[in-house]
Write an enzyme that holds these catalytic residues in place. Structure first.
Site, PDB file in Angstrom:
ATOM      1  N   HIS A 179       0.834  -1.198   0.000  1.00 33.58           N
ATOM      2  CA  HIS A 179       0.000   0.000   0.000  1.00 33.58           C
ATOM      3  C   HIS A 179       0.874   1.257   0.000  1.00 33.58           C
ATOM      4  CE1 HIS A 179      -3.177  -2.833   1.469  1.00 33.58           C
ATOM      5  NE2 HIS A 179      -3.857  -2.124   0.589  1.00 33.58           N
TER       6      HIS A 179
ATOM      7  N   ALA B 297       2.671   4.464  -2.934  1.00 30.45           N
ATOM      8  CA  ALA B 297       2.336   5.311  -4.082  1.00 30.45           C
ATOM      9  C   ALA B 297       2.389   4.554  -5.401  1.00 30.45           C
ATOM     10  CB  ALA B 297       3.273   6.513  -4.130  1.00 30.45           C
ATOM     11  N   VAL B 298       3.218   3.516  -5.474  1.00 28.29           N
ATOM     12  CA  VAL B 298       3.293   2.734  -6.717  1.00 28.29           C
ATOM     13  C   VAL B 298       1.982   1.989  -6.936  1.00 28.29           C
ATOM     14  CG1 VAL B 298       4.606   1.000  -7.993  1.00 28.29           C
ATOM     15  CG2 VAL B 298       5.781   2.502  -6.386  1.00 28.29           C
ATOM     16  N   HIS B 299       1.410   1.459  -5.864  1.00 24.10           N
ATOM     17  CA  HIS B 299       0.100   0.806  -5.976  1.00 24.10           C
ATOM     18  C   HIS B 299      -0.945   1.814  -6.442  1.00 24.10           C
ATOM     19  CE1 HIS B 299      -3.612  -1.280  -5.002  1.00 24.10           C
ATOM     20  NE2 HIS B 299      -3.899  -0.367  -4.071  1.00 24.10           N
TER      21      HIS B 299
ATOM     22  N   HIS C  34      -7.145   6.652  -3.377  1.00 24.58           N
ATOM     23  CA  HIS C  34      -8.040   5.670  -2.740  1.00 24.58           C
ATOM     24  C   HIS C  34      -7.425   4.982  -1.527  1.00 24.58           C
ATOM     25  CE1 HIS C  34      -5.574   2.696  -4.817  1.00 24.58           C
ATOM     26  NE2 HIS C  34      -6.168   1.762  -4.097  1.00 24.58           N
ATOM     27  N   ASP C  35      -6.097   4.961  -1.396  1.00 30.69           N
ATOM     28  CA  ASP C  35      -5.435   4.348  -0.233  1.00 30.69           C
ATOM     29  C   ASP C  35      -4.527   5.347   0.474  1.00 30.69           C
ATOM     30  OD1 ASP C  35      -6.438   1.764   0.049  1.00 30.69           O
ATOM     31  OD2 ASP C  35      -5.109   0.942  -1.484  1.00 30.69           O
TER      32      ASP C  35
END
EC number: 3.1.4.-
Length: 489
Positions: free
Chosen positions: A213, A215-217, A253-254
């Site tokens: 979880h 920034a790449v996700h 969103h996360d």
């Protein structure tokens, strides 16, 4: 002023050649190159930073470092380091009088974007050639990243490679590119500096120490959302406002995800669980964090107040839909619409619902990616699960499902998640949008599941038993799978 970091520092008291001051550009240097000479292209990986001199103000230094930069001035001001994004700090320093640094008021030492850097980046992202190119530090890498952005709509897009090419700034570059590509910046008259500031703060508020979880996700989910927005049914019906909401929701969103799931926050009496009364704790926090950054940067301050509030509310509706504990609710509603064939994308409420389903798909689409990408995501999310399990063991708490590294394997975790959560959702999405992309995703999902099954036959057997029970795989995901989903989403 003392500049402290672990990499070689270009002496600031060295006389600067006049031809450097007379141009708008930068000095690029590496640990193995001459002081003012251009680095050998083969040594790009050793580049450390740049100093840009603005000919309109020769006493202003724009210092850009790629590493962990900490700045301490004589006025005792230490700027906040929010993340790893290259920071631009302005110092009014006299090249001839080093002691003038001590007279700088603390309020003038602040974060800002180099206008030249901003112009170059925006031109590159718009695809416009620049007449007087600036030889900035990572222009070669930006060129490769730009080539990748030309294929940003490909389902095989390698977000890991893109993140490396952008020096860990994949979320900023990709989201800014998409906002510009859709014409949203111009259409909504967004201030480009505020857009970049907002995206930088969003990226920095993701926790890079989280294996999954991070920034790449978020960048990966945003890229997947872009792929769905280009699907014929959506492309023909969604408004620019819908697209703006979809991209912003995917990017945030996360936001500020702590790397543990909701049950962990509840059983440890975390303040967020109390604040949101144990209901969609993480999703509410992601939403409120995003709203906070929107207001901090005043991204929509030029819009009427009611429009800004509408954006915030609908953004929250999209982010809250990613709560995996409500998976059955959304899936059943989606299936009912498809069975009755009554989805009318001419209605704003139906378009919003489809956006919610698209975001849900984008959030858990990793098993539908090519094996080389899917496997990396599987390993990262399982690492995060097991890290939570280790914390629970250390503090003698009940170990959450799928978080016990001694009782679970990557294969068993992934097979269960694919069977009970991913397959039912993407089967219905394929019914809604029966396109080549949907068939490609289902094809990768089947191949990836088979690959994990070959690694762990026992896990494969248990999932097949679950599928043999009427309606279990398509109607009621197991509690273990939902628990996993609450972390993976």
């Amino acid at each position: 002023m003392e500049l402290c970091y672990q990499l070689p520092v270009l002496p600031l008291d060295r006389p600067v050649p006049k031809h450097v001051l007379s141009r708008r550009g930068a000095i690029s240097f590496s640990s193995s190159s001459s002081l003012f000479g251009a680095p050998d292209p083969r040594q790009l990986s050793q580049r450390r930073g740049a100093i840009s001199y603005d000919s309109s103000d020769q006493t202003a230094l724009y210092i850009r470092m790629l590493g962990d930069v900490r700045v301490r001035s004589q006025v005792g001001f230490e700027p906040e380091r929010r993340g790893s994004h290259p920071c631009f700090l302005q110092f009014s320093l006299s090249l001839s009088r080093a002691e003038s640094a001590g007279s700088i008021p603390a309020r003038r030492v602040r974060r800002l974007f180099s206008f030249q850097r901003h112009l170059l980046s925006s031109r590159l992202l718009r695809g416009a050639p620049h007449l007087n190119p600036l030889h900035i530090l990572d222009e070669d890498y930006c060129g490769q990243a730009k080539c990748m952005l030309e294929k940003v709509g490909s389902w095989n897009f390698d977000i890991f490679l893109f993140d490396r090419l952008t020096n860990g700034n994949s979320l900023v570059f990709l989201t800014f590119h998409l906002l510009n590509q859709y014409g949203l910046i111009e259409l909504f008259q967004l201030d480009m500096v505020k857009v970049r500031q907002f995206l930088v703060l969003v990226q920095e508020d993701y926790h890079n120490q989280n294996p999954y979880h991070n920034a790449v996700h978020a960048a990966d989910v945003t890229q997947a959302m872009h792929c769905y927005l280009r699907e014929p049914k959506l492309a023909q019906s969604l408004t620019s406002f819908d697209i703006l909401l979809g991209l912003l929701a995917a990017a945030t969103h996360d936001l500020d995800h702590p790397g543990v799931n909701q049950p962990f926050l509840i059983k440890t009496n975390h303040y967020l669980a109390a604040l949101y009364r144990n209901t969609s704790v993480l999703e509410n926090h992601h939403w409120r964090s995003a709203v906070g950054l929107l207001r901090e940067t005043e991204l929509f301050s030029h819009l009427p107040a009611e429009d800004s509030l509408s954006i915030e509310r609908q953004l929250g509706s999209l982010i809250l839909a990613t709560d995996i504990s409500r998976q059955n609710e959304y899936l059943s509603r989606f299936r009912t619409h498809l069975d009755e064939n009554n989805l009318c994308l001419g209605h704003a409420s139906h378009r919003h619902f489809v956006l919610q389903m698209a975001l849900k798909c984008a959030d858990i689409c990793n098993p539908c990616r090519p094996w080389e990408l899917s496997k990396q995501w599987s390993e990262k999310v399982t690492e995060e699960f097991f890290h939570q399990g280790d914390i629970e063991k250390k503090h003698k708490l009940e170990i959450s499902p799928l978080c016990d590294s001694e009782a679970n394997t990557i294969a068993s975790v992934q097979i269960g998640f694919m069977t009970y959560v991913v397959e039912p959702l993407f089967a219905e999405w394929a019914r809604f949008s029966d396109t080549r992309l949907s068939q490609t995703m289902l094809g990768h999902l089947g191949l990836n599941k088979a690959s994990w099954s070959a690694m762990d036959p026992e896990a494969s057997g248990s999932s097949e038993e679950g599928e043999s029970e009427p309606g279990r795989a398509t109607e009621e995901p197991s509690s273990r799978a939902l628990s996993q989903g609450s972390q993976e989403s």
